[in-house]
Scaffold this motif. Structure first.
Motif, PDB file in Angstrom:
ATOM      1  N   VAL A 197       0.729  -0.877  -0.019  1.00 34.73           N
ATOM      2  CA  VAL A 197       0.107   0.050  -0.353  1.00 34.73           C
ATOM      3  C   VAL A 197       0.614   0.826   0.298  1.00 34.73           C
ATOM      4  O   VAL A 197       1.427   1.486   0.814  1.00 34.73           O
ATOM      5  N   PHE A 198       1.211   1.617  -1.061  1.00 36.29           N
ATOM      6  CA  PHE A 198       1.539   3.216  -1.209  1.00 36.29           C
ATOM      7  C   PHE A 198       0.992   4.029  -0.410  1.00 36.29           C
ATOM      8  O   PHE A 198      -0.353   4.270  -0.776  1.00 36.29           O
ATOM      9  N   ARG A 199       1.247   5.926   0.258  1.00 36.31           N
ATOM     10  CA  ARG A 199       0.533   6.725   0.275  1.00 36.31           C
ATOM     11  C   ARG A 199       0.413   7.373  -0.058  1.00 36.31           C
ATOM     12  O   ARG A 199       1.042   6.951  -1.430  1.00 36.31           O
ATOM     13  N   GLU A 200      -0.050   8.220  -0.078  1.00 41.05           N
ATOM     14  CA  GLU A 200      -0.217   9.648  -0.900  1.00 41.05           C
ATOM     15  C   GLU A 200       0.328   9.920  -2.482  1.00 41.05           C
ATOM     16  O   GLU A 200       0.375   9.323  -3.108  1.00 41.05           O
ATOM     17  N   ARG A 201       1.562  10.464  -2.052  1.00 41.73           N
ATOM     18  CA  ARG A 201       3.117  10.139  -2.494  1.00 41.73           C
ATOM     19  C   ARG A 201       3.601   9.398  -3.244  1.00 41.73           C
ATOM     20  O   ARG A 201       3.790   9.405  -4.647  1.00 41.73           O
ATOM     21  N   GLY A 202       3.815   8.232  -3.433  1.00 46.52           N
ATOM     22  CA  GLY A 202       4.273   6.678  -3.113  1.00 46.52           C
ATOM     23  C   GLY A 202       3.051   6.624  -4.114  1.00 46.52           C
ATOM     24  O   GLY A 202       3.582   5.509  -5.412  1.00 46.52           O
ATOM     25  N   GLY A 203       1.945   6.679  -4.260  1.00 46.11           N
ATOM     26  CA  GLY A 203       0.756   6.611  -4.991  1.00 46.11           C
ATOM     27  C   GLY A 203       1.041   6.586  -6.618  1.00 46.11           C
ATOM     28  O   GLY A 203       0.652   6.255  -7.455  1.00 46.11           O
ATOM     29  N   TRP A 204       1.559   8.064  -6.656  1.00 50.66           N
ATOM     30  CA  TRP A 204       1.049   8.919  -7.971  1.00 50.66           C
ATOM     31  C   TRP A 204       2.576   8.960  -8.341  1.00 50.66           C
ATOM     32  O   TRP A 204       3.054   8.520  -9.646  1.00 50.66           O
ATOM     33  N   LEU A 205       3.102   8.667  -7.660  1.00 50.32           N
ATOM     34  CA  LEU A 205       4.759   8.708  -8.288  1.00 50.32           C
ATOM     35  C   LEU A 205       4.385   7.082  -8.977  1.00 50.32           C
ATOM     36  O   LEU A 205       5.619   6.481  -9.738  1.00 50.32           O
ATOM     37  N   TRP A 206       3.954   5.815  -8.230  1.00 57.16           N
ATOM     38  CA  TRP A 206       4.053   4.711  -8.701  1.00 57.16           C
ATOM     39  C   TRP A 206       3.262   4.620 -10.609  1.00 57.16           C
ATOM     40  O   TRP A 206       3.605   4.141 -10.956  1.00 57.16           O
ATOM     41  N   LEU A 207       1.818   5.687 -10.591  1.00 55.33           N
ATOM     42  CA  LEU A 207       1.571   5.492 -11.603  1.00 55.33           C
ATOM     43  C   LEU A 207       2.556   6.050 -12.684  1.00 55.33           C
ATOM     44  O   LEU A 207       1.487   6.265 -13.964  1.00 55.33           O
ATOM     45  N   GLY A 208       2.951   6.457 -12.014  1.00 56.78           N
ATOM     46  CA  GLY A 208       4.430   7.418 -13.489  1.00 56.78           C
ATOM     47  C   GLY A 208       3.828   8.717 -13.066  1.00 56.78           C
ATOM     48  O   GLY A 208       4.206   9.585 -15.057  1.00 56.78           O
ATOM     49  N   GLU A 209       3.273   8.970 -12.648  1.00 60.41           N
ATOM     50  CA  GLU A 209       2.846  10.651 -13.681  1.00 60.41           C
ATOM     51  C   GLU A 209       2.556  11.544 -12.375  1.00 60.41           C
ATOM     52  O   GLU A 209       2.919  11.347 -10.952  1.00 60.41           O
ATOM     53  N   PRO A 210       2.871  12.762 -13.325  1.00 59.64           N
ATOM     54  CA  PRO A 210       3.429  13.787 -11.967  1.00 59.64           C
ATOM     55  C   PRO A 210       2.269  14.717 -11.579  1.00 59.64           C
ATOM     56  O   PRO A 210       1.786  13.828 -11.909  1.00 59.64           O
ATOM     57  N   GLU A 211       2.593  14.888 -10.389  1.00 59.58           N
ATOM     58  CA  GLU A 211       1.822  15.342  -9.258  1.00 59.58           C
ATOM     59  C   GLU A 211       0.125  15.484  -9.285  1.00 59.58           C
ATOM     60  O   GLU A 211       1.017  17.312 -10.137  1.00 59.58           O
ATOM     61  N   VAL A 212      -0.859  15.785  -9.550  1.00 61.74           N
ATOM     62  CA  VAL A 212      -2.218  16.228  -9.883  1.00 61.74           C
ATOM     63  C   VAL A 212      -2.938  16.063  -8.920  1.00 61.74           C
ATOM     64  O   VAL A 212      -2.889  16.600  -7.868  1.00 61.74           O
ATOM     65  N   GLU A 213      -3.887  17.451  -9.086  1.00 60.73           N
ATOM     66  CA  GLU A 213      -4.939  17.345  -7.915  1.00 60.73           C
ATOM     67  C   GLU A 213      -5.592  16.652  -6.831  1.00 60.73           C
ATOM     68  O   GLU A 213      -5.545  16.662  -5.773  1.00 60.73           O
TER      69      GLU A 213
END
Length: 415
Positions: free
Chosen positions: A295-311
């Protein structure tokens, strides 16, 4: 560009979408859900799984590596053009020397084993779409950042020195490169190849960088490496490392996310694992990696998806292998992601949209006849409260049954 089919399909979940809300009425409305007992779930259960009572240090190293993703720099922060993931996923936990050596040079493995590396994580991005085998050297700007944890500062210092030494020794054309802003860093490059490796120790951590630019521009390479150090090193102070003797005590499911996720096999817990595949024994971008049972937390989740941070990003991301469960801050944010992802998928002419499982209102499914992974050619998406689940399977019947089971689990868990 993601290489796996699931990567292509998941990324749109986090895109920002405008939503107009209607008027409100007083009270506390509660959603009406279908009775999970009435759904066709095949051999799958509609009840959450309880995590196993015990873990191991091996699992703990994976979990610690996942935790480290929260303090790992996103290369787009170093260079705004680096918006494409170089691998099938944007962040990869690397919990053992064997896993690290699949991304760095094979001789690095012995150094990491000698210094008893404990955990690590890796993020990599490039500035343009690329083929399945990753970016081609000399055609793109690419940056990979690897963060490794060691038992103490002395071990990290020795590891940083020798990682560079054994990597440089792989090719006799390599020459040392100073980084003026970081005199303690070790770095090298081949003057006829537009790549550079740089490594530095900070406390009990080692940060290793692999940089590439389109031409043999040493100043550009040095600037890229220094920029990565500028942004990564301060973040390390924000990480609270788990004591080495407590790694085995890290909970397998601290947020109850994996227990709410339909398992890949009925009633079987998904233990933490990082399958990595590559035939390249030198540093590069040819590896493919997956994560299971984490389970990824907030930052790790969008890093895992390979997408720059979004809202509109999820606050938790649970992965069992063929199922990913996102938890959003509230039901409104979850519905935004669900609707937008469905719209993006429906606009893809290569994908055939079909009905979701019978009795599950907020669900949709799809068949991808061009899937390169036959076992994952069908998919469903389910929305329940603030959860959105994405389920892959080899056929649409199985996908629908797993999606119905996922719906039932979330309802029974009180989503």
């Amino acid at each position: 560009m993601h290489r796996s089919d699931i990567g292509h399909r998941l990324a749109p979940v986090l895109a920002v979408m405008a939503v107009t809300l209607g008027c409100t009425v007083p009270g506390s409305p509660s959603p009406e859900y279908a009775d999970p007992a009435t759904l066709d779930v095949g051999a799958y259960s509609v009840w959450p799984l309880d995590p196993p009572d015990t873990s191991t240090e091996s699992y703990g190293r994976v979990l610690e590596s996942v935790r480290m993703a929260e303090v790992t720099v996103d290369p787009v922060e170093v260079d705004p053009s680096l918006v494409f993931a170089t691998m099938n996923w944007g962040v990869v936990p690397v919990p053992t020397p064997v896993k690290v050596a699949m991304f760095l040079a094979e001789p690095v493995r012995a150094v990491l084993e000698r210094e008893q590396m404990l955990a690590g994580t890796l993020v990599s991005r490039t500035d343009r779409p690329h083929a399945v085998d990753g970016p081609v050297v000399g055609t793109a700007t690419t940056l990979t950042v690897v963060v490794l944890r060691f038992p103490d500062a002395a071990a990290a210092e020795r590891a940083a020195r020798d990682i560079d030494a054994v990597d440089a020794a792989v090719n006799s054309d390599n020459v040392a490169v100073p980084i003026a802003q970081y005199p303690a860093a070790q770095a090298h490059w081949r003057p006829n190849v537009p790549t550079m490796a740089a490594t530095i120790a900070r406390d009990s951590y080692v940060v290793s960088v692999l940089a590439a630019v389109p031409s043999t521009d040493l100043s550009a390479l040095t600037e890229l490496a220094a920029g990565a150090f500028d942004r990564q090193l301060p973040r390390l102070a924000d990480f609270a490392p788990t004591p080495r003797d407590q790694l085995a005590a890290l909970p397998l499911d601290p947020d109850g996310m994996l227990g709410r996720t339909v398992p890949d096999a009925p009633n079987r817990w998904s233990y933490p694992a990082i399958p990595i595949n590559t035939a390249d024994r030198n540093a590069g971008w040819a590896a493919s990696a997956d994560v299971i049972g984490v389970v990824f937390r907030e930052r790790g989740g969008w890093l895992w998806l390979g997408e720059p941070e979004v809202e509109n990003h999820p606050e938790r991301t649970a992965i069992t292998g063929s199922v990913v469960l996102f938890r959003y801050v509230d039901a409104v944010a979850a519905r935004r992601a669900y609707i937008h992802s469905n719209r993006v998928e429906a606009a893809n002419d290569a994908i055939r949209m079909v009905d979701g499982p019978a009795g599950v209102a907020d669900s949709t499914c799809a068949v991808d006849p061009n899937s390169t992974t036959i076992a994952l050619g069908s998919s469903c998406r389910v929305l329940v409260g603030r959860y959105v689940a994405y389920i892959k399977a080899g056929d649409i019947v199985t996908a629908r049954r797993k999606a119905a089971a996922q719906y039932g689990i979330l309802v029974n868990a009180g989503a």
